[in-house]
Design an enzyme around this catalytic site. Sequence first.
Site, PDB file in Angstrom:
ATOM      1  N   ASP A   1       0.846  -1.198   0.000  1.00 12.82           N
ATOM      2  CA  ASP A   1       0.000   0.000   0.000  1.00 12.82           C
ATOM      3  C   ASP A   1       0.879   1.245   0.000  1.00 12.82           C
ATOM      4  OD1 ASP A   1      -2.178  -1.634   0.062  1.00 12.82           O
ATOM      5  OD2 ASP A   1      -2.879  -1.029   2.055  1.00 12.82           O
TER       6      ASP A   1
ATOM      7  N   ARG B   1      -7.453  -4.586  -6.425  1.00 13.28           N
ATOM      8  CA  ARG B   1      -6.366  -3.663  -6.076  1.00 13.28           C
ATOM      9  C   ARG B   1      -5.072  -4.062  -6.793  1.00 13.28           C
ATOM     10  NH1 ARG B   1      -7.284  -2.592   0.468  1.00 13.28           N
ATOM     11  NH2 ARG B   1      -9.565  -2.364   0.325  1.00 13.28           N
TER      12      ARG B   1
END
Length: 406
Positions: A244, A297
């Site tokens: 992330d 993602r």
Amino acid sequence: MLGKRVGGGHTTLATAPATVTVGSWHTVRLEAFGSTLRGFVNGAQVVTATDSTFGSGRIGVATYYAAATFDDVLVTDVAGPGGPTSTTTTTTTTQQPGTCATSGRPVGFASVTAWGRSGTTGGAGGPTIEVDTAAEFLAAIAQAGPLNICVCGMIALPGPMHNVTSDKTIVGIGSASGFTGGGLNIGLPVSDVTSPPADAVRNVVVRNLVFRDWADDAINVQMFSHHVWLDHNDLSNGYDGAIDIKRGSSYVTVSWNHTHHHTKNMLLGHDDGNGAQDVGRLKVTYHHNWFDRTPQRNPRVRFGEPVHVFNNYYLYNTDVGVACQADSGCVVEGNYFEDVEEPVSNSYAGPGGRCVARDNVFVGESGGPDCGGSVQEPRDYYAYALDDPNTVKAAVMAGAGVGKVG
């Protein structure tokens, strides 16, 4: 006791007490780097000394007014600017095969001169050390200044996240070194500041590491951290994000990683309402990664521009491949999508983004790109060579993941 022998004579360099149990096995390790010597018992450093008499020689263990048995003695070398680092270990654990690839340069945004840095070099110019316990690793990533950290074997980290300071290269040795239980946080604590602070974390390289069963994120880049290169890692079976990147971070390259058996793969920009920190930042390159049955993602993008996604291999991503949202700008080119129903979208969820999709291959049950708008060109920031997308699947399967650098 640390000592040296010269012509048959013995000189004591340093001594320290250590508690041992008679009749039991203990792990003893000696590290020699340049003029610095460190002694460890059961993974804990107990003594250190400095001596510059020799640039090379033999290393050994012996008793002094005592009796002991030594077994499984292992000597390994890790190259560094001051000569080899030699480690003598009495342990039943064997060294992982391979080398510690502390050199190398990224392609993409991590190579760009910006924000006071000329590219990403990690620990270059600093010493090289080898770690095989959580205590050693956590002490190393907390040190100030350039440092190359070679990780030997799988280390169980206490969860969830552990802060990495600037100017670090963290590299796994061989193909079975890395972390379980915990992850790496590359960034300052979360705050509401809207411009990069002077002490933002910068210049960090993470390569050739296995990440398993992390309790939060495997790798989290946040709070305006910049010039970060995440390369040739293997990530699976964790709790939250694999990689992330958020809160104003920028100039990051994510390359040649293999992600699998995990759902929340890679997030770029954490919230639709974080434009104050993110607009004009989150400049990230994703290339030659293998997104292997990771549902979503891959990455999911907010605000960043340009976000460059090229020459990656997508396999059976059941939710979405690249999701470009919240006025982000993505250039998605030269990728190979296999059985990906929604390969590229700027209307996946929430506010829409902008994306340009070109020269991609869509095979099997893959749909087409859902793209529109104009995006800044990555070539305005850096040069890159685009592989023929028809060769990407084979190249990425052969080259992504651990054990394939240096």
